[in-house]
Scaffold this motif. Sequence first.
Motif, PDB file in Angstrom:
ATOM      1  N   LYS A   1       0.815  -1.215   0.000  1.00  0.00           N
ATOM      2  CA  LYS A   1       0.000   0.000   0.000  1.00  0.00           C
ATOM      3  C   LYS A   1       0.854   1.273   0.000  1.00  0.00           C
ATOM      4  O   LYS A   1       0.404   2.326  -0.422  1.00  0.00           O
ATOM      5  CB  LYS A   1      -0.919   0.014   1.223  1.00  0.00           C
ATOM      6  CG  LYS A   1      -2.125  -0.928   1.120  1.00  0.00           C
ATOM      7  CD  LYS A   1      -2.981  -0.706   2.361  1.00  0.00           C
ATOM      8  CE  LYS A   1      -4.181  -1.606   2.430  1.00  0.00           C
ATOM      9  NZ  LYS A   1      -4.977  -1.305   3.641  1.00  0.00           N
TER      10      LYS A   1
ATOM     11  N   ARG B   1       0.068   2.691  -5.645  1.00  0.00           N
ATOM     12  CA  ARG B   1      -0.922   3.742  -5.388  1.00  0.00           C
ATOM     13  C   ARG B   1      -1.363   4.384  -6.704  1.00  0.00           C
ATOM     14  O   ARG B   1      -2.543   4.693  -6.896  1.00  0.00           O
ATOM     15  CB  ARG B   1      -0.343   4.791  -4.446  1.00  0.00           C
ATOM     16  CG  ARG B   1       0.059   4.209  -3.085  1.00  0.00           C
ATOM     17  CD  ARG B   1       0.811   5.203  -2.230  1.00  0.00           C
ATOM     18  NE  ARG B   1      -0.096   6.116  -1.540  1.00  0.00           N
ATOM     19  CZ  ARG B   1      -0.407   5.996  -0.249  1.00  0.00           C
ATOM     20  NH1 ARG B   1       0.087   5.015   0.474  1.00  0.00           N
ATOM     21  NH2 ARG B   1      -1.227   6.855   0.304  1.00  0.00           N
TER      22      ARG B   1
ATOM     23  N   LYS C   1      -5.045   4.443  -8.264  1.00  0.00           N
ATOM     24  CA  LYS C   1      -5.632   5.724  -8.644  1.00  0.00           C
ATOM     25  C   LYS C   1      -6.242   5.627 -10.048  1.00  0.00           C
ATOM     26  O   LYS C   1      -7.336   6.137 -10.294  1.00  0.00           O
ATOM     27  CB  LYS C   1      -4.516   6.786  -8.635  1.00  0.00           C
ATOM     28  CG  LYS C   1      -5.003   8.198  -8.391  1.00  0.00           C
ATOM     29  CD  LYS C   1      -3.789   9.085  -8.161  1.00  0.00           C
ATOM     30  CE  LYS C   1      -4.168  10.508  -7.816  1.00  0.00           C
ATOM     31  NZ  LYS C   1      -2.954  11.290  -7.484  1.00  0.00           N
TER      32      LYS C   1
ATOM     33  N   ILE D   1      -9.305   4.625  -7.120  1.00  0.00           N
ATOM     34  CA  ILE D   1      -9.209   4.448  -5.671  1.00  0.00           C
ATOM     35  C   ILE D   1      -8.041   5.258  -5.120  1.00  0.00           C
ATOM     36  O   ILE D   1      -6.889   5.038  -5.504  1.00  0.00           O
ATOM     37  CB  ILE D   1      -8.990   2.960  -5.313  1.00  0.00           C
ATOM     38  CG1 ILE D   1     -10.089   2.091  -5.911  1.00  0.00           C
ATOM     39  CG2 ILE D   1      -8.897   2.765  -3.794  1.00  0.00           C
ATOM     40  CD1 ILE D   1     -11.480   2.395  -5.419  1.00  0.00           C
ATOM     41  N   GLU D   2      -8.341   6.201  -4.234  1.00  0.00           N
ATOM     42  CA  GLU D   2      -7.257   6.956  -3.601  1.00  0.00           C
ATOM     43  C   GLU D   2      -7.114   6.613  -2.120  1.00  0.00           C
ATOM     44  O   GLU D   2      -6.058   6.801  -1.527  1.00  0.00           O
ATOM     45  CB  GLU D   2      -7.495   8.461  -3.764  1.00  0.00           C
ATOM     46  CG  GLU D   2      -7.793   8.851  -5.215  1.00  0.00           C
ATOM     47  CD  GLU D   2      -7.143  10.155  -5.615  1.00  0.00           C
ATOM     48  OE1 GLU D   2      -6.322  10.684  -4.850  1.00  0.00           O
ATOM     49  OE2 GLU D   2      -7.456  10.642  -6.726  1.00  0.00           O
ATOM     50  N   ASP D   3      -8.180   6.119  -1.542  1.00  0.00           N
ATOM     51  CA  ASP D   3      -8.170   5.828  -0.108  1.00  0.00           C
ATOM     52  C   ASP D   3      -7.600   4.432   0.139  1.00  0.00           C
ATOM     53  O   ASP D   3      -8.273   3.419  -0.063  1.00  0.00           O
ATOM     54  CB  ASP D   3      -9.602   5.926   0.434  1.00  0.00           C
ATOM     55  CG  ASP D   3      -9.656   5.639   1.933  1.00  0.00           C
ATOM     56  OD1 ASP D   3      -8.597   5.322   2.531  1.00  0.00           O
ATOM     57  OD2 ASP D   3     -10.760   5.725   2.496  1.00  0.00           O
ATOM     58  N   MET D   4      -6.348   4.380   0.577  1.00  0.00           N
ATOM     59  CA  MET D   4      -5.677   3.087   0.770  1.00  0.00           C
ATOM     60  C   MET D   4      -6.295   2.271   1.911  1.00  0.00           C
ATOM     61  O   MET D   4      -6.082   1.061   1.993  1.00  0.00           O
ATOM     62  CB  MET D   4      -4.176   3.293   1.017  1.00  0.00           C
ATOM     63  CG  MET D   4      -3.397   3.606  -0.243  1.00  0.00           C
ATOM     64  SD  MET D   4      -3.423   2.236  -1.447  1.00  0.00           S
ATOM     65  CE  MET D   4      -3.943   3.105  -2.915  1.00  0.00           C
ATOM     66  N   ASP D   5      -7.042   2.918   2.788  1.00  0.00           N
ATOM     67  CA  ASP D   5      -7.696   2.152   3.856  1.00  0.00           C
ATOM     68  C   ASP D   5      -8.721   1.165   3.307  1.00  0.00           C
ATOM     69  O   ASP D   5      -9.116   0.206   3.987  1.00  0.00           O
ATOM     70  CB  ASP D   5      -8.404   3.104   4.839  1.00  0.00           C
ATOM     71  CG  ASP D   5      -7.401   3.828   5.726  1.00  0.00           C
ATOM     72  OD1 ASP D   5      -6.214   3.430   5.715  1.00  0.00           O
ATOM     73  OD2 ASP D   5      -7.803   4.791   6.398  1.00  0.00           O
ATOM     74  N   LEU D   6      -9.174   1.412   2.095  1.00  0.00           N
ATOM     75  CA  LEU D   6     -10.170   0.502   1.513  1.00  0.00           C
ATOM     76  C   LEU D   6      -9.516  -0.734   0.895  1.00  0.00           C
ATOM     77  O   LEU D   6     -10.185  -1.725   0.613  1.00  0.00           O
ATOM     78  CB  LEU D   6     -10.965   1.235   0.420  1.00  0.00           C
ATOM     79  CG  LEU D   6     -11.768   2.460   0.860  1.00  0.00           C
ATOM     80  CD1 LEU D   6     -12.432   3.119  -0.356  1.00  0.00           C
ATOM     81  CD2 LEU D   6     -12.826   2.067   1.887  1.00  0.00           C
TER      82      LEU D   6
ATOM     83  N   CYS E   1     -10.670  -4.423  -3.003  1.00  0.00           N
ATOM     84  CA  CYS E   1     -10.914  -3.054  -2.556  1.00  0.00           C
ATOM     85  C   CYS E   1     -12.320  -2.906  -2.001  1.00  0.00           C
ATOM     86  O   CYS E   1     -13.301  -3.158  -2.702  1.00  0.00           O
ATOM     87  CB  CYS E   1     -10.695  -2.101  -3.727  1.00  0.00           C
ATOM     88  SG  CYS E   1     -10.864  -0.388  -3.211  1.00  0.00           S
TER      89      CYS E   1
ATOM     90  N   THR F   1     -15.702  -1.071  -0.532  1.00  0.00           N
ATOM     91  CA  THR F   1     -16.488   0.102  -0.871  1.00  0.00           C
ATOM     92  C   THR F   1     -16.606   0.941   0.390  1.00  0.00           C
ATOM     93  O   THR F   1     -16.596   0.389   1.495  1.00  0.00           O
ATOM     94  CB  THR F   1     -17.887  -0.352  -1.322  1.00  0.00           C
ATOM     95  OG1 THR F   1     -17.719  -1.327  -2.338  1.00  0.00           O
ATOM     96  CG2 THR F   1     -18.700   0.799  -1.864  1.00  0.00           C
ATOM     97  N   GLU F   2     -16.719   2.251   0.236  1.00  0.00           N
ATOM     98  CA  GLU F   2     -16.958   3.066   1.426  1.00  0.00           C
ATOM     99  C   GLU F   2     -18.366   2.785   1.927  1.00  0.00           C
ATOM    100  O   GLU F   2     -19.337   2.884   1.178  1.00  0.00           O
ATOM    101  CB  GLU F   2     -16.838   4.553   1.081  1.00  0.00           C
ATOM    102  CG  GLU F   2     -15.413   5.047   1.195  1.00  0.00           C
ATOM    103  CD  GLU F   2     -15.334   6.550   0.965  1.00  0.00           C
ATOM    104  OE1 GLU F   2     -15.527   7.300   1.932  1.00  0.00           O
ATOM    105  OE2 GLU F   2     -15.079   6.934  -0.193  1.00  0.00           O
TER     106      GLU F   2
END
Lengths: 766, 766
Positions: free
Chosen positions: A159, A165, A169, A173-178, A223, A225-226
Motif C-alpha cells: 500500500k 498507489r 488511482k 481508488i485513492e483511499d488506501m484504507d479501503l 478493494c 467500498t466506502e
Amino acid sequence: NTTSSTKGILTMVRAQTSHPLDPLSAAEISVAVATVRAAGATPEVRDSMRFVEVVLMEPDKHVVALADAYFFPPFQPSLLPRTKGGPVIPTKLPPRRARLVVYNKSSNETSIWIVELSEVHAATRGGHHRGKFISSKVVPNVQPPMDAEEYAECEAVVKDFPPFREAMKRRGIEDMDLVMVDPCGCLTLFLLLCANPLLTGVQDITVKLMLQGRRLAKPLIFCRTESDCPMENGYARPVEGIHVLVDMQNMVVIEFEDRKLVHLPPADPLRNYTAGETRGGVDRSDVKPLQIIQSEGPSFRVNGHFVEWQKWNFRIGFTPREGLVIHSVAYVDGSRGRRPVAHRLSFVEMVVPYGDPNDPHYRKNAFDAGEDGLGKNAHSLKKGCDCLGYIKYFDAHFTNFTGGVETIENCVCLHEEDHGILWKHQDWRTGLAEVRRSRRLTVSFICTVANYEYGFFWHFYQASECTKSAECSNEAQLNPMSSLSIRNNFAPLNSRLFQDGKIEAEVKLTGILSLGALQPGEVRKYGTTIAPGLYAPVHQHFFVARMDMAVDCKPGEAFNQVAEVNVKVEEPGKNNVHNNAFYAEEELLRSELQAMRDCNPLTARHWIIRNTRNVNRTGQLTGYKLVPGSNCLPLAGSEAKFLRRAAFLKHNLWVTPYAHDEMYPGGEFPNQNPRVGEGLATWVKQNRSLEESDIVLWYVFGVTHIPRLEDWPVMPVDRIGFMLMPHGFFNCSPAVDVPPSSSDLDIKDSNGIAEKPIQNALLAKL
Amino acid sequence: NTTSSTKGILTMVRAQTSHPLDPLSAAEISVAVATVRAAGATPEVRDSMRFVEVVLMEPDKHVVALADAYFFPPFQPSLLPRTKGGPVIPTKLPPRRARLVVYNKSSNETSIWIVELSEVHAATRGGHHRGKFISSKVVPNVQPPMDAEEYAECEAVVKDFPPFREAMKRRGIEDMDLVMVDPCGCLTLFLLLCANPLLTGVQDITVKLMLQGRRLAKPLIFCRTESDCPMENGYARPVEGIHVLVDMQNMVVIEFEDRKLVHLPPADPLRNYTAGETRGGVDRSDVKPLQIIQSEGPSFRVNGHFVEWQKWNFRIGFTPREGLVIHSVAYVDGSRGRRPVAHRLSFVEMVVPYGDPNDPHYRKNAFDAGEDGLGKNAHSLKKGCDCLGYIKYFDAHFTNFTGGVETIENCVCLHEEDHGILWKHQDWRTGLAEVRRSRRLTVSFICTVANYEYGFFWHFYQASECTKSAECSNEAQLNPMSSLSIRNNFAPLNSRLFQDGKIEAEVKLTGILSLGALQPGEVRKYGTTIAPGLYAPVHQHFFVARMDMAVDCKPGEAFNQVAEVNVKVEEPGKNNVHNNAFYAEEELLRSELQAMRDCNPLTARHWIIRNTRNVNRTGQLTGYKLVPGSNCLPLAGSEAKFLRRAAFLKHNLWVTPYAHDEMYPGGEFPNQNPRVGEGLATWVKQNRSLEESDIVLWYVFGVTHIPRLEDWPVMPVDRIGFMLMPHGFFNCSPAVDVPPSSSDLDIKDSNGIAEKPIQNALLAKL
Ligand SMILES: [Co+2]
Ligand SMILES: [Co+2]
C-alpha cells in the motif's frame, strides 16, 4: 530425523503432570521459545529468529502406552504386555519435547529445533518449566508457512509502494484504507512453471528468484467500498491486472507492473452480510427460539484432555497446522477391556484448485494446512451461535511470529447432540414398537483461510452395550479360525458385553467465494456470473484425513490390514437362473502400490481395516470399515502442474505402514515447494507390505463447487465427509441397550389429542 | 380414464370446507364406501366387496389454483391470470371425489370406482356428507395389494393345514402360536419365471394359476422361540424347505410340499431388542436427558393441512400407497409474490432386490409401495421417542378390507430442528465474525414393511429474505435476455426481497434383517453369516421419488425444462497452458429418451429444473437443481427377470411431461404383474418433448446393503437421500437475513471461562 535417544527416561527426577499427548501449554511454549532463542549463536541470530511453529513433539507410541497404563487415570495396566516376573514399570515418563520451526529473517534460513521440557517443582512457588536444547538442523531450500504478521506487513508495504498507489488511482481508488492485500496461497505454483516454454520473461525472473530460495509473495488485491458496514465485504471488488511480487524476507516490492486496466466491478448492493440495517436490510423476526437443555449435565466426562463418553474414550490434541487431533480412540468393551480403534485422527492437508486458466485464478491451489495452518486460523467459538447445548470448550495456544504466546480461547468444542431415531421396529401383528433415539458426541473447530471458512467435525455415535446370558455353545463349530491361536477371546459365556460405535468425519464449508472481475459484457466459460461485473470460478475443495489405525491392536501390536470390498454381478448359469445374483468380493490390499484406490459407488466399494488375529462370534476377523461419502477426483488435466506437488490428490485412498516422519501428504514444507519427489506419492513407491502392519489410511475426498448466485455474499454450509463403521468388530448390533426415552405425554400437540397405546395393529383390527 | 366432465361446478349448491387436496376424512371414507356398496348389483356382490384403497381423487391443477385463489386462506387471487373484464370467479368449487379400488372376493374381480362427495349442511345438526356414484370399471387380469386382514387369515389357514403342522413337527415345533407366516411381497416374480426352461413342473403349475388371474400368496415362514420377551424376534428363526401356495381368494392351501428338511437355526441369544431384562440384558443408565425447548412455540403455522413456515408454504397430503404427499410447494417472495417450486412431491415406489440366487431369496424383490402400501403401514408416532421438540401431528384415515374406517393417529410429524451453523465468516484482519444457525422444518412418517422399517423425511431449509437498497443500474447491460419479454420482473429497485431454500429428501432405513437359515457348516457367498445358523443375504434398497415440478410456474403454465450439468476437463493448449482448466457444461434434455440418465460423481453431474421464461438478476434462467446423494444401480444381471417389471430401476433419473394417469413407475397394480409393457419405462417410449413443459422428475436412488453383525438384531438407521437446491432461483444467498442468535453468556462452560470479544485477530496482535 532429529529424535535423540530415550535415555532421558532414566534421568528424570519427577513425574510430569501433562500427559505425553497433551498439546503444549502456554508456559511450555514460552520456555521452548526462550530456550531456542538462548541457544542462538550471536545477538544477530537471536534477533532474527521468527517462530513459525512450536508444537509438541509427539512421543513414540510405547511412551503413550506407558502413560496410559501407569501414570494417568483411568490407569490401564492391561495395556502393556506382561513379561516374565511381572511388568517392568518405570518410575518416570520421559520428559516432553517441543519441536520448533524457526525462520531466520536475516539469513533466510529455516531450521528445526528440538527442546526438552522438564517440569520443576519448587516447594515455595509451585511448578515451572525448564527447557533444554537437544538438537537443531537447518532445512535447506524450503520456505515455512507465512505468518499473519507477515501478511499484515506485506499489505502495508504494498500500500505504501508509489507505483501501486498510482495503479489504484487509475482504477479510481485513492483511499488506501479501503484496499486489501491478501498474500495467501498464491505463489506455490511458480517454480513448476519454469518448465513451460510459453511463460513470459517476467515470470522467468520470478522462477529464478525462487530458485535462489527467496521468500516471496504475490498477493491478490481487493478493494472495499466506502460504507458504514462494520464488516464491509471487500472480496466483492477484486482488483485485477496488477502484478506485484514482494520479497517477504526484506519486505520490499521487487516486481511491479500495471499490466491491464481492468475496471473495478460496481459495488454490489448485495455484498454484505451483517445483521439488519448495517447491511442495508431488515432481519426476519419470526424465528422462534429453540433451546437445548441438558438439566442433568452432559453424559461425557473430561479430565484434562481426556474424554470419556458412552464407553468411548480418546484424547484431544491440537496443532497449529492440523487443528484438532483425536488421539488414542478406544472402546471400553466390558470384560474384553479397552479395545483400540485408532491411534491418531486428523486432517493433514487441504487443497483448493480453481478451474479458470486465466491469471490470477490458475495460481489458486492453496495447500491450506501446509502453507497457512488450519489450527493457527481457528476461531474462538461462542455458545448459542457456533454451538448449542452443554458445551465443553478447549483453548489452543500458539506462538506468534516474534515468539510471544497467543491463545485462542474456546477453540475446540465438545458437546452432545440428539441425532434422530437410532433404530426402530414395530411388530405388524401386535402394533408393539421399540424405538431408540441416537445421541452423538461431536468434537469440532472452525477456521478461516482468507475468504473461506472450514469447520472440521468428528462425530462419535452412541456407544452401547448389551449384556446377554448367552447360549452360543455351537460357536466353536462355526468358527473357522478356532484352531488358531486367538487372543482377546470371549468373556465368560453368561456375561458378555457387546458394543458398537460409528465415527463420522464431516467438513462444513462456508464463507465467501473467491471472485474475479469481469470486463463489461464479458462472460467466462469457467465460472458463474454472480453479480454485475463479478464472476466466481468453478473450483474443487479437497481434504486429506490421515488415520493412524489400531483396530484391536494393543500397544506394540501391528496386526492390521486393509481389504477392499466390491459387489460383483454373478455370472448367469445354472446357479443363477433368475439372473438376480450378486455378491460382495474382498481383496486384500497387500502393498502400497496396490492400495492406491478410488471410490466406486456402483460396486458399493469400501475398505475394511481388519485385525489379522482377532475374530468375532462368527469367526470373521474384527474390523472397522471406511465408508466413503460423495467424492470426486481432480478435474485438472493429468499434466496439470500443481498435481506434481499435489500428486496425493490423484487417488481417494492411500495406505501406508506407519512411519513417524510421514505426516503431511505434500511434504512438511509445501510452500513454494520445488521438490516434487516428496510426500505421500513418493513414500508409497517403496511399495512396503501391508499384509500385517500398523496401518495408516489417507482418505482424500473432495467436492466440485460450481458457484450459485445463492452462494453469495456468504455461502450456506455445504457438507462432505465419510464414516468409520464397525464391521464385525462387535458381535451384534449397536445400540440394543440404549434405554427407551419416555414419551412426552405432558406436552400436548396443538390439537391436544392424547396418544393411544396400540394403533394400527393387526390384532387391534381383528 | 374415468374422470367425468367438470360441469359439476355449475350444479354445486354450497362451498366445501375441505380443500380440494385435503386427504379424505373418516366421514368421507365412510360415505364413499357406503355409496359403492349400495351400488352393488346384488346382495352377493355387495357382500363380496373388499375395499383395498379409498383415496381422494386429486382434482385437476386448475381446481387447486381456484381454491387457493378464492376459497381458502391465504386467498391468493394473483395465482390466476387476469382475463378481459376482470377475473371470472366461479361461486363454487367442484365437489370432491373419492376413488376406490374394490376387490370382489366371489368373482375375483378388481374394479375402480369413482364417487362424488358433497357436503350437506342441515340447519339443525351440522354438516354431513352425501355420496353419488359416478363411474365404475373392471380392471382385468390384475391383483390389487394384499390387505393385512388377508395376511392374518392366510397365516391362520396355513397354521391349520395338517401337512404344514406335520412339517413343522419334523422341525421340532408343535406350538403353532410360535409360528409366523408372512405372505408379504414374494410372489411377484412368478409369472416372469414361466419363460425359464429350468423351472420345475410345480412352478409351472403356479404360473398357470396366475395366468388364470388367481389371487395367490407364497408365504415366508418364521418361528419364534419360547420366551417371556414381549416382542420375541421371530425373524431370528427362518423356516426353510417348505413350499406353500395359498389361494387368497378362497383362503385355501392349494400346493404344499416339504421339499427339504432344513433344521431350524439355534435360538440366537442376541436376537431380542426390547428394553432391559425382557431381552435378558441390562440397559445403560448413563445417558443424561437432552430436551429441546421451544418456549415461544414453533415458528410454523398450520391451518388444516396448510403449512406456513419461514416464507415456505405447502399442503400435507397422505395416501395409503405413498404415505406422505407434499402438495403445492411455494415460496412467498415479497413483491414477486408466491413463487411455486413443485406441484406434488412423494415417494411412489420402492423395491428391495436380493442377491442370493437360492430359494426363497431370489423371489424377494417386493414393490413395497405398490404391493403393500407405505401409507397403510405407517406408525402412530410418539413424542420424545420418534420426535423431539414442539410437534404438530396429522392423523391418517384409511379403509380396512371390509370397508370400516381405520385411523392412524399422529401419523405425520411436523416439527422444527436446529441444524448446526448455517453460514459463517470471520474477518482475519479484525477478528469480527458473523455466524447464523440453520433451522429446518421436517415433515415425516415411518412405516413397517414386514421386517424392515422405512422413515421418509422431507426437510425444508430456512427461508430467508434480504431487503436491499439496490443500485444495480447496470443490470440491464449484463442481462443477455433483457430484450426478451420477461415476466415476473423485479420489484422496485429500493425494496427487493431475496430468499432461498433447500429441500432435502431423506429415507431412514432400520428394522430387522431378512435372514436365511444355514445348514451346519454351510457358508454362503451371497451374504454375511450373522449368528450361528443365520445368514443375511446382500440386497439393495431402491426408492423412487416422483416430483411434479413447477419452478416459477403459475397455474396453467408449463414453462419448465431440465438441463444436465457435467464438469469437463479443458483441452490442453494456448488457453490452458497450466493444464488446470475445467468448466461446467450444460445440456438440455430435450425429450424423454434423452432424459434417462445415471449419476456420475466424477463429473459432478446434477440436473437443473429451469423456468424457460424467468430470469434472475444476472439474466440466467431461474432454476432449482437436483443434487444426488450417494447412489447406485441394480446389481442383478441385465437379463434379471424382476427388472422387466422394475425397468424403472435401470436409470437414476427419468423425466416425463406431466400426465395425470402416470403416477406409479411399475404401473398401478404391480402385484403378480404379468404386463411388462406398463409403467415409466414404457411411457417414455413416446419420447415426448421436454423443451418446455410441465416437468415430472422421477429420481431413483438406492443403497447396496452388505449386512454387518452390527445390523443384528435391529439395524441402526442408515440414511440416503438427495437435495433440491435453488440455483439462480434467487438473486443472492440464502440466509443473509437470519438474525444472529444471542450467545448464551449466562451458561458457563465447566471451566467457567468467560469469553472475550475479539480473539486471534490480526489487529489485536499488532
Ligand atoms: Co467452494
Ligand atoms: Co437392508
